[in-house]
Design an enzyme around this catalytic site. Structure first.
Site, PDB file in Angstrom:
ATOM      1  N   HIS A  23      -8.363  -4.701  -0.551  1.00  0.00           N
ATOM      2  CA  HIS A  23      -7.119  -4.075  -0.119  1.00  0.00           C
ATOM      3  C   HIS A  23      -6.734  -4.612   1.264  1.00  0.00           C
ATOM      4  O   HIS A  23      -7.587  -4.869   2.104  1.00  0.00           O
ATOM      5  CB  HIS A  23      -7.334  -2.563  -0.043  1.00  0.00           C
ATOM      6  CG  HIS A  23      -6.091  -1.792   0.268  1.00  0.00           C
ATOM      7  ND1 HIS A  23      -5.180  -1.438  -0.698  1.00  0.00           N
ATOM      8  CD2 HIS A  23      -5.601  -1.312   1.444  1.00  0.00           C
ATOM      9  CE1 HIS A  23      -4.188  -0.766  -0.150  1.00  0.00           C
ATOM     10  NE2 HIS A  23      -4.425  -0.677   1.160  1.00  0.00           N
TER      11      HIS A  23
ATOM     12  N   SER B 211       0.834  -1.198   0.000  1.00  0.00           N
ATOM     13  CA  SER B 211       0.000   0.000   0.000  1.00  0.00           C
ATOM     14  C   SER B 211       0.875   1.257   0.000  1.00  0.00           C
ATOM     15  O   SER B 211       1.652   1.464  -0.934  1.00  0.00           O
ATOM     16  CB  SER B 211      -0.957  -0.044   1.191  1.00  0.00           C
ATOM     17  OG  SER B 211      -1.974   0.924   1.070  1.00  0.00           O
TER      18      SER B 211
ATOM     19  N   ASP C 204     -10.023  -3.801  -4.903  1.00  0.00           N
ATOM     20  CA  ASP C 204      -9.304  -2.713  -4.242  1.00  0.00           C
ATOM     21  C   ASP C 204      -9.423  -1.420  -5.061  1.00  0.00           C
ATOM     22  O   ASP C 204      -9.223  -1.442  -6.274  1.00  0.00           O
ATOM     23  CB  ASP C 204      -7.827  -3.129  -4.140  1.00  0.00           C
ATOM     24  CG  ASP C 204      -6.948  -2.147  -3.407  1.00  0.00           C
ATOM     25  OD1 ASP C 204      -7.416  -1.066  -3.025  1.00  0.00           O
ATOM     26  OD2 ASP C 204      -5.763  -2.480  -3.204  1.00  0.00           O
TER      27      ASP C 204
END
Length: 322
Positions: free
Chosen positions: A294, A170, A264
């Site tokens: 995610h 991320s 995501d």
């Protein structure tokens, strides 16, 4: 149920539990942010069923690296006990996620100890400074400074720092991609590989998946906006490659593994970055994991694909470092 459509029963149950436990970043005060950062995920049978637990064959120590502003950057260091006193093991620098605002290195013990044990590498997790106290590009500078220091400290770390990889998820994937570009520009040619797990590569949020999964589980567009506003508030150029590596110079970078989550909002950030890297002549392996949101790398066994994701990550790092 829109947020959970397309998930297996196991993934849906895990995602719903996490969504209920987590407070959205857009509702947090700065005091809330500090409290959340300091919260440690409990270790135990129930928790380890989801995360995989901490590998007992890995020793965990601490260190610091100097930052360019004379502050110190914390390092959490993982060394497999099986290597004994060897000083020829490669190095993986890991960068945690959390939107440049949340997260801490301790909660990443499961994945960092896994990489240390199964890749046979020294793993250095960087405790970079976060927003809103430290806005962009402080986190990127901390990561570059820490990696530059690590690259020069093979004797101290008892590792072969000429064989180094960078990995992150991320926001950590964002910082890993940024660091790969900056180290290349600085003539530090130690990186053999970059492993980017659902990386955020475009802070202008121009990827189609941002709207497709705007109300997704774990991460929503509203949360993305809040994270970005903390890290790069109004007036900051979000196309700057220190923030959005998609807009940087991409040639002569190390081979990449990019793992994305199909449900995501930033799925297409990873896909677009993979396409751009390939166009620049960089070798890329892109895997889009279906039916997961995610953040799945933090709860790999709460999904049917967790074992495959971990195997691929370990395999690619081993292939490029050994």
């Amino acid at each position: 149920m829109r947020a959970y459509r397309g998930m297996s029963a196991r993934t849906r149950l895990t995602s719903m539990l996490i969504d209920r436990m987590r407070r959205p970043i857009e509702t947090m005060t700065e005091a809330d942010i500090h409290k959340e950062r300091a919260t440690l995920v409990g270790r135990g049978r129930g928790q380890d069923v989801l995360t995989g637990g901490v590998d007992p064959q890995v020793a965990i120590t601490f260190g610091t690296a100097p930052a360019r502003d004379e502050e110190s950057i914390g390092l959490r260091i993982y060394r497999p006990r099986t290597v004994g006193g060897r000083d020829d093991i490669p190095v993986i620098v890991y960068l945690h996620g959390g939107g440049w605002v949340l997260g801490n290195v301790v909660n990443y013990d499961p994945i960092c100890s896994l990489l240390a044990a199964q890749v046979g590498a020294l793993v250095v997790s960087v405790d970079y400074r976060m927003a809103p106290e430290h806005r962009a590009p402080t986190a990127a500078h901390d990561v570059v400074d820490a990696m530059t220091w690590v690259a020069a400290q093979g004797d101290v770390l008892r590792a072969d720092t000429s064989r180094m990889a960078v990995a992150g998820d991320s926001a950590g994937g964002n910082l890993a991609a940024v660091a790969a570009q900056v180290l290349r520009d600085n003539g530090i040619g130690v990186l053999r590989h970059q492993a980017l797990i659902y990386p955020a590569t475009d802070m202008t949020m121009s990827s189609p998946s941002v709207w497709e999964h705007a109300h997704g589980s774990i991460l929503t567009k509203a949360s993305m906006d809040a994270f970005a506003d903390h890290y790069a508030p109004a007036g900051v150029d979000r196309r700057d490659p220190l923030l959005s590596p998609l807009f940087g110079r991409l040639d002569a970078l190390p081979p990449a593994l990019i793992q994305t989550a199909d449900l995501d909002p930033i799925r297409d950030d990873g896909v677009r970055y993979a396409d751009a890297l390939r166009s620049a002549g960089v070798a890329v392996r892109l895997t889009n994991y279906l039916g997961v949101p995610h953040g799945f790398a933090q709860f790999p066994f709460g999904t049917p694909i967790g074992a495959q994701h971990r195997w691929e990550l370990v395999h690619e790092l081993r292939r490029h470092l050994h």
